[in-house]
Design a protein around this motif. Structure first.
Motif, short mmCIF file in Angstrom:
data_model
loop_
_atom_site.label_atom_id
_atom_site.label_comp_id
_atom_site.label_asym_id
_atom_site.label_seq_id
_atom_site.Cartn_x
_atom_site.Cartn_y
_atom_site.Cartn_z
N SER A 217 0.86 -1.19 0.00
CA SER A 217 0.00 0.00 0.00
C SER A 217 0.89 1.23 0.00
CB SER A 217 -0.88 0.01 1.26
OG SER A 217 -1.20 1.35 1.60
N LEU A 218 0.80 2.06 -1.06
CA LEU A 218 1.61 3.28 -1.11
C LEU A 218 1.24 4.23 0.02
CD1 LEU A 218 1.84 4.05 -4.95
CD2 LEU A 218 3.58 3.05 -3.45
N VAL A 219 -0.02 4.17 0.46
CA VAL A 219 -0.44 5.01 1.59
C VAL A 219 0.28 4.56 2.85
CG1 VAL A 219 -2.38 5.63 3.07
CG2 VAL A 219 -2.69 5.55 0.58
N GLU A 220 0.35 3.23 3.03
CA GLU A 220 1.04 2.70 4.22
C GLU A 220 2.54 3.00 4.15
OE1 GLU A 220 1.46 -1.76 4.90
OE2 GLU A 220 0.08 -1.17 6.53
N LEU A 221 3.10 2.88 2.94
CA LEU A 221 4.53 3.17 2.77
C LEU A 221 4.82 4.62 3.13
CD1 LEU A 221 7.38 2.33 1.87
CD2 LEU A 221 6.73 2.97 -0.47
N VAL B 225 10.24 -1.97 10.88
CA VAL B 225 8.84 -1.80 10.47
C VAL B 225 8.55 -2.50 9.14
CG1 VAL B 225 7.10 -0.09 9.78
CG2 VAL B 225 8.59 0.36 11.75
N LEU B 226 9.45 -2.33 8.16
CA LEU B 226 9.17 -2.91 6.84
C LEU B 226 9.26 -4.43 6.86
CD1 LEU B 226 11.01 -0.34 4.53
CD2 LEU B 226 8.53 -0.61 4.88
N THR B 227 10.21 -4.99 7.61
CA THR B 227 10.31 -6.47 7.63
C THR B 227 9.19 -7.09 8.46
OG1 THR B 227 11.90 -6.30 9.44
CG2 THR B 227 12.81 -6.52 7.22
N GLU B 228 8.67 -6.31 9.40
CA GLU B 228 7.52 -6.83 10.17
C GLU B 228 6.24 -6.77 9.33
OE1 GLU B 228 4.81 -4.93 11.77
OE2 GLU B 228 3.98 -6.84 12.51
N LYS B 229 6.05 -5.66 8.61
CA LYS B 229 4.83 -5.51 7.79
C LYS B 229 4.88 -6.38 6.53
CE LYS B 229 3.51 -0.72 9.02
NZ LYS B 229 2.13 -1.01 9.48
N TYR B 230 6.09 -6.56 5.98
CA TYR B 230 6.24 -7.28 4.71
C TYR B 230 7.33 -8.33 4.85
CZ TYR B 230 3.69 -3.16 3.05
OH TYR B 230 2.75 -2.15 2.89
N PRO B 231 7.07 -9.40 5.63
CA PRO B 231 8.10 -10.42 5.89
C PRO B 231 8.55 -11.17 4.63
CG PRO B 231 5.96 -11.11 6.74
CD PRO B 231 5.79 -9.68 6.32
N GLN B 232 7.76 -11.04 3.56
CA GLN B 232 8.11 -11.75 2.33
C GLN B 232 9.26 -11.07 1.57
OE1 GLN B 232 5.50 -9.80 2.85
NE2 GLN B 232 4.38 -9.25 0.99
N TYR B 233 9.60 -9.84 1.98
CA TYR B 233 10.65 -9.11 1.28
C TYR B 233 11.91 -9.03 2.15
CZ TYR B 233 6.63 -7.53 -1.50
OH TYR B 233 5.49 -7.49 -2.27
N GLY B 234 13.05 -9.13 1.52
CA GLY B 234 14.32 -8.92 2.23
C GLY B 234 14.57 -7.44 2.42
N SER C 38 17.69 13.39 2.15
CA SER C 38 16.43 12.65 1.95
C SER C 38 16.54 11.23 2.46
CB SER C 38 16.10 12.64 0.45
OG SER C 38 17.13 11.97 -0.28
N ILE C 39 15.38 10.61 2.58
CA ILE C 39 15.27 9.18 2.93
C ILE C 39 14.79 8.48 1.67
CG2 ILE C 39 14.05 7.48 4.34
CD1 ILE C 39 13.75 9.75 6.46
N SER C 40 15.51 7.46 1.20
CA SER C 40 15.15 6.80 -0.06
C SER C 40 14.81 5.35 0.21
CB SER C 40 16.33 6.89 -1.04
OG SER C 40 15.98 6.28 -2.27
N VAL C 41 13.60 4.94 -0.22
CA VAL C 41 13.12 3.57 -0.02
C VAL C 41 12.57 3.04 -1.34
CG1 VAL C 41 11.47 2.08 1.21
CG2 VAL C 41 12.51 4.04 2.40
N ALA C 42 13.10 1.92 -1.81
CA ALA C 42 12.61 1.31 -3.05
C ALA C 42 12.24 -0.14 -2.77
CB ALA C 42 13.67 1.38 -4.15
N LEU C 43 11.26 -0.65 -3.50
CA LEU C 43 10.90 -2.06 -3.43
C LEU C 43 11.21 -2.71 -4.78
CD1 LEU C 43 9.66 -4.51 -2.00
CD2 LEU C 43 7.39 -3.73 -2.80
#
Ligand code: IPD
Ligand code: CA
Ligand code: CA
Ligand code: CA
Length: 254
Positions: free
Chosen positions: A4-8, A54-63, A98-103
């Motif tokens: 969810s881009l809103v959640e991100l 936060v990201l590994t807890e919300k999205y455990p399927q991603y490294g 800045s803070i940069s986050v990519a999936l």
């Protein structure tokens, strides 16, 4: 893509608050020099720790791959994170960082966010869904004249790159365009191309975490991302982003 881009956005904005707490207390913020041109502060480490938790807890399927902590086991699909891009600027109390986050999923960049907390500007994109700044759609500039183009680079202030070849390249571009800018955050440089604030950006010897989110935002804003020979793709060691209209003319100078 279960994102969810809103959640991100909520997560990245909260990371921005973590960074700002240190930014408002720089005299008590530890800074280390990893190498002559690369710094890390307590803020970099705190922001990365927050995002990883936060990201590994919300999205455990991603490294997770963060600049300061390295790579987790699963790298097939992963978060690619630069907790603070522009640490040198951050440490001096400047606003351009800045803070940069990519999936990245199966090797394809699918979503990206670049947040500048001190400016409160949030850039984001998802593959095939366009690029946005603070919720408003953005596109690259309409500038087609090289002589009137403004170009950002990260080359200009790094002693290691002041080679004759690079100085000549910088000189050619400066002679043929109307202005150069060195903002201090590659992730933000790319977002400024996407937002039409500059018409091109070039730099070498970056890492994927510097450019992954910003490159997707440029592409979704209708821009180009290539190497210095014009090969399409995200090449952190030799990246050129443009509005597309000045690409051919800039390539002739690279
Ligand atoms: C740096 C910034 C800067 C670029 C440097 C990068 P960092 O990232 O993106 O604009 O010129 O090459 O290392 O180290 O502050 O995350
Ligand atoms: Ca760094
Ligand atoms: Ca960086
Ligand atoms: Ca960094």
């Amino acid at each position: 893509m279960s994102l969810s881009l809103v959640e991100l956005e909520a997560v990245v904005r909260e990371a921005g608050q973590v960074a700002l707490a240190y930014f408002r207390d720089l005299k008590n913020t530890a800074i280390h020099k990893k190498n002559p041109r690369d710094f890390v502060t307590a803020a970099d480490l705190a922001v990365e720790a927050y995002l990883q938790a936060v990201l590994t807890e919300k999205y455990p399927q991603y490294g997770f791959w963060g600049e300061e902590s390295g790579q987790s086991a699963n790298q097939a699909s992963r978060w690619i994170v630069d907790p603070i891009d522009g640490t040198h600027s951050f440490a001096r109390g400047q606003y351009f960082w800045s803070i940069s986050v990519a999936l990245e999923i199966d090797g394809e960049l699918m979503a990206g966010a670049v947040y500048a907390p001190a400016l409160d500007d949030y850039y984001t994109a998802a593959k095939g869904q366009g690029a946005f700044k603070n919720g408003q759609a953005i596109t690259v500039s309409a500038e087609a004249s090289l002589a009137d183009a403004m170009v950002a680079t990260g080359f200009a202030c790094l002693r290691a790159y002041l080679t004759d070849n690079n100085l000549a390249r910088f000189g050619r571009i400066a002679q043929q365009t109307t202005g150069q800018r060195r903002f201090g955050s590659a992730a933000m440089d790319l977002c400024l191309v996407a937002d039409g604030q500059v018409d091109a950006f070039w730099e070498q010897e970056l890492n994927l975490y510097d450019v992954a989110a910003g490159a997707l935002i440029v592409l979704e804003a209708g821009g180009t991302v290539t190497d210095f020979q014009g090969n399409p793709g995200v090449f952190p060691k030799q990246i050129l982003a443009t509005n597309g209209k000045v690409l051919a003319d800039i390539l002739a100078l690279m």
